[in-house]
Scaffold this active site. Structure first.
Site, mmCIF file in Angstrom:
data_model
loop_
_atom_site.group_PDB
_atom_site.id
_atom_site.type_symbol
_atom_site.label_atom_id
_atom_site.label_comp_id
_atom_site.label_asym_id
_atom_site.label_seq_id
_atom_site.Cartn_x
_atom_site.Cartn_y
_atom_site.Cartn_z
ATOM 1 N N HIS A 20 0.824 -1.204 0.000
ATOM 2 C CA HIS A 20 0.000 0.000 0.000
ATOM 3 C C HIS A 20 0.858 1.254 0.000
ATOM 4 O O HIS A 20 0.654 2.166 -0.798
ATOM 5 C CB HIS A 20 -0.903 0.018 1.240
ATOM 6 C CG HIS A 20 -2.201 -0.686 1.020
ATOM 7 N ND1 HIS A 20 -3.401 -0.026 0.891
ATOM 8 C CD2 HIS A 20 -2.479 -1.999 0.902
ATOM 9 C CE1 HIS A 20 -4.369 -0.909 0.705
ATOM 10 N NE2 HIS A 20 -3.835 -2.117 0.712
ATOM 11 N N ASP A 117 -4.386 7.097 1.856
ATOM 12 C CA ASP A 117 -4.811 5.806 1.338
ATOM 13 C C ASP A 117 -6.339 5.825 1.395
ATOM 14 O O ASP A 117 -6.925 6.335 2.366
ATOM 15 C CB ASP A 117 -4.255 4.685 2.235
ATOM 16 C CG ASP A 117 -4.439 3.307 1.602
ATOM 17 O OD1 ASP A 117 -5.598 2.884 1.409
ATOM 18 O OD2 ASP A 117 -3.436 2.644 1.300
ATOM 19 N N SER A 274 3.541 -10.007 -0.785
ATOM 20 C CA SER A 274 4.347 -9.632 0.369
ATOM 21 C C SER A 274 3.742 -10.076 1.698
ATOM 22 O O SER A 274 4.359 -9.918 2.737
ATOM 23 C CB SER A 274 4.527 -8.108 0.377
ATOM 24 O OG SER A 274 3.266 -7.491 0.526
ATOM 25 N N SER A 300 9.833 -17.008 -6.095
ATOM 26 C CA SER A 300 10.165 -16.037 -5.055
ATOM 27 C C SER A 300 9.501 -16.530 -3.776
ATOM 28 O O SER A 300 8.286 -16.496 -3.642
ATOM 29 C CB SER A 300 9.639 -14.658 -5.444
ATOM 30 O OG SER A 300 9.711 -13.797 -4.321
ATOM 31 N N GLY A 367 -9.086 -10.701 0.859
ATOM 32 C CA GLY A 367 -9.335 -9.373 0.294
ATOM 33 C C GLY A 367 -9.840 -9.453 -1.137
ATOM 34 O O GLY A 367 -10.722 -10.260 -1.461
HETATM 35 C C1 U2F Z 1 -1.753 -6.502 -0.880
HETATM 36 O O1 U2F Z 1 -0.858 -7.090 -1.805
HETATM 37 P P1 U2F Z 1 0.486 -7.916 -1.767
HETATM 38 O O2 U2F Z 1 1.597 -7.059 -1.319
HETATM 39 O O3 U2F Z 1 0.401 -9.227 -1.097
HETATM 40 O O4 U2F Z 1 0.615 -8.297 -3.331
HETATM 41 P P2 U2F Z 1 0.686 -7.436 -4.650
HETATM 42 O O5 U2F Z 1 -0.367 -6.387 -4.735
HETATM 43 O O6 U2F Z 1 0.695 -8.428 -5.723
HETATM 44 O O7 U2F Z 1 2.077 -6.701 -4.557
HETATM 45 C C2 U2F Z 1 3.266 -7.389 -4.396
HETATM 46 C C3 U2F Z 1 4.373 -6.455 -4.872
HETATM 47 O O8 U2F Z 1 5.619 -6.959 -4.413
HETATM 48 C C4 U2F Z 1 6.515 -7.092 -5.510
HETATM 49 C C5 U2F Z 1 5.637 -7.240 -6.719
HETATM 50 C C6 U2F Z 1 4.450 -6.350 -6.388
HETATM 51 O O9 U2F Z 1 4.709 -5.024 -6.777
HETATM 52 O O10 U2F Z 1 6.362 -6.846 -7.862
HETATM 53 N N1 U2F Z 1 7.363 -8.267 -5.362
HETATM 54 C C7 U2F Z 1 8.650 -8.181 -5.791
HETATM 55 O O11 U2F Z 1 9.095 -7.162 -6.319
HETATM 56 N N2 U2F Z 1 9.456 -9.290 -5.656
HETATM 57 C C8 U2F Z 1 9.010 -10.434 -5.116
HETATM 58 O O12 U2F Z 1 9.807 -11.373 -5.039
HETATM 59 C C9 U2F Z 1 7.666 -10.516 -4.687
HETATM 60 C C10 U2F Z 1 6.866 -9.413 -4.838
HETATM 61 C C11 U2F Z 1 -2.999 -7.369 -0.795
HETATM 62 F F1 U2F Z 1 -2.641 -8.600 -0.320
HETATM 63 C C12 U2F Z 1 -3.653 -7.494 -2.160
HETATM 64 O O13 U2F Z 1 -4.800 -8.295 -2.071
HETATM 65 C C13 U2F Z 1 -3.996 -6.112 -2.712
HETATM 66 O O14 U2F Z 1 -4.496 -6.229 -4.029
HETATM 67 C C14 U2F Z 1 -2.719 -5.257 -2.713
HETATM 68 C C15 U2F Z 1 -2.979 -3.844 -3.206
HETATM 69 O O15 U2F Z 1 -3.886 -3.174 -2.390
HETATM 70 O O16 U2F Z 1 -2.137 -5.217 -1.423
#
Ligand code: U2F
Length: 450
Positions: A20, A117, A274, A300, A367
């Site tokens: 976020h 946000d 993440s 990853s 979510g």
């Molecule tokens: C929450 O999202 P997350 O952080 O679990 O997942 P993503 O929205 O997919 O974002 C993961 C980011 O981490 C980066 C990847 C994404 O930009 O490129 N990344 C990376 O660079 N290298 C890695 O080895 C692993 C990940 C939530 F869980 C979701 O449901 C929501 O949609 C999101 C947005 O609000 O937030």
């Protein structure tokens, strides 16, 4: 010193979990480049600020400020990722109000605009008190935002605990989605739990915002985008952020070199974002599926692969696979060797897969992830949910084969390629996201509340 000379001061309230704060900081950096002489104070928890800001902690006109994380004295994390989030929500909005007062006292600079946000339903109240515009940033997709804005309507139509396969066809362009695809707490699960309650309040409050910005682009989910435009004063898609300003990304584990050694569209890339890690049993069957299908994979992996993956798997697949603790995902998905992305369906991942033109296989957890899964599969047609929604050995092998070696899989790649072009078009000079960004700049440089 910078504050003293600044012509304006903008306070930014970040949500310090998941992905976020990073996209919020990305748009703030773009704004700070577009409105020189303005100082931005970025309010988030100490922990999130230290991982969101560059290592030296400094960006010219953007300064981190810490807010209380709400954790009880001596709290220790036991593994449930939702727990710190819930403590933080309990501390809202008092922790931010206090921090804003401290910020104004410390810098001697009143606040001219509030950017938050979108989660922060109280943004309108604080902005009213300060008599400034409120701009909210929604970090997920337009469709996920719509279901929170329409929560009361959805509850009226389908009722709480409706059958899982009940179609959401009373919403325009939602006929392929079902009750089961909705985020927890809309019509099922605990509607009063902290996160669902926050999202419900958000859905009711956002129409007060001067503008809502989103990390998406006009041509993606256009019908839904138009519905949002009619619900809000201004709904501005200004993404994909990662294309507008490419984040710094290093490849310490040599993923890109490794990909260079593979055939086009042949590699399985796996990441669950993440926050989440799949349960042990699913990690085991996913490993078995990779081993049996004998495909090259790049994973990853959050955690300890030696301990968490089946015994011998790493050795047996060492010539086929590569496991890293963190990958340059955005770049990696644009590498021609990647053929399919196995993902939890977080919004940033979906966007990055579009940017790379790579079809997806989804294992959603919480979510918006089920909603994203179903939308990509049944509305946009460039990805697959797993049979039964979780990893099984056969279901995973089938999905991998479908995408990597059938004509239908090839068509998925073509379809996502079309979206990829539209995403790049949106961020070219005069593209829709760039034009929307100019509107945003106008809004944040107007002092009075619109
Ligand atoms: C929450 O999202 P997350 O952080 O679990 O997942 P993503 O929205 O997919 O974002 C993961 C980011 O981490 C980066 C990847 C994404 O930009 O490129 N990344 C990376 O660079 N290298 C890695 O080895 C692993 C990940 C939530 F869980 C979701 O449901 C929501 O949609 C999101 C947005 O609000 O937030």
């Amino acid at each position: 010193e910078n504050y003293k000379n600044a012509s304006k001061h903008i306070a930014v309230l970040a949500f310090p979990f998941g992905t976020h704060a990073a996209p919020l900081l990305s748009i703030i950096r773009q704004l700070s480049a577009a409105v020189p002489g303005t100082m931005f104070s970025f309010l988030s928890t100490e922990k999130a600020n230290s991982s969101t800001f560059p290592k030296d902690g400094k960006l010219d006109n953007v300064r981190p400020f810490n807010v209380w994380d709400g954790l009880p004295e001596g709290y220790s994390f036991k593994g449930n990722p939702h727990e710190p989030v819930e403590y933080f929500i309990k501390a809202l909005p008092g922790n931010f109000r206090k921090a804003i007062d401290a910020l104004v006292a410390e810098t001697g600079k009143r606040i001219d605009c509030l950017i938050t946000d979108a989660f922060y339903w109280f943004g309108g109240d604080i902005a009213d008190e300060l008599n400034v515009p409120w701009v909210a940033l929604w970090t997920a997709g337009p469709r996920a935002l719509l279901v929170h804005v329409q929560t009361d309507i959805i509850r009226q139509h389908v009722g709480i605990n409706a059958p899982e396969d009940k179609a959401l066809d009373f919403l325009q362009d939602f006929s392929a989605l079902r009750a089961a695809d909705l985020p927890d707490g809309i019509i099922s699960g605990s509607c009063d739990a902290p996160i669902p309650a926050l999202l419900h309040k958000m859905g009711l409050a956002l129409s007060r915002a001067t503008a809502i910005t989103a990390n998406s682009y006009e041509d993606l989910d256009n019908t839904v985008v138009n519905m949002l435009k009619s619900s809000f004063k201004k709904f501005l898609n200004v993404g994909p952020f990662n294309l507008v300003s490419v984040p710094p990304m290093d490849d310490t584990h040599g993923c890109l070199d490794w990909l260079n050694k593979h055939e086009p569209a042949s590699v399985v890339y796996i990441s669950f974002g993440s926050v989440i890690s799949p349960p042990p049993q699913e990690l085991a069957v996913l490993s078995e599926a990779l081993e049996e299908s004998d495909l090259p994979y790049l994973w990853s992996f959050r955690g300890n692969p030696e301990q968490q993956l089946p015994r011998g798997f790493l050795e047996r697949t060492s010539s086929k696979g590569k496991i890293v603790p963190w990958a340059p995902q955005l770049k990696l998905l644009q590498h021609p060797s990647v053929g399919v992305f196995v993902t939890h369906g977080g919004w940033n991942s979906v966007l990055e897969s579009i940017i790379g033109g790579v079809p997806m296989i989804f294992r959603p957890f919480f979510g918006d992830q089920r909603l994203n899964t179903r939308t990509v599969e049944a509305v946009w047609g460039f990805g697959l949910g797993l049979e039964g929604g979780t990893f099984t050995k056969d279901g995973t092998i089938k999905a991998l084969k479908f995408i990597l070696s059938t004509e239908e899989g090839k068509r998925m790649r073509e379809k996502i390629g079309v979206q990829k072009e539209l995403a790049f078009k949106a961020v070219q000079p005069n593209g829709s996201s760039i034009e929307n960004f100019k509107t945003l700049v106008k809004i944040v440089t107007t002092t009075s509340r619109a």
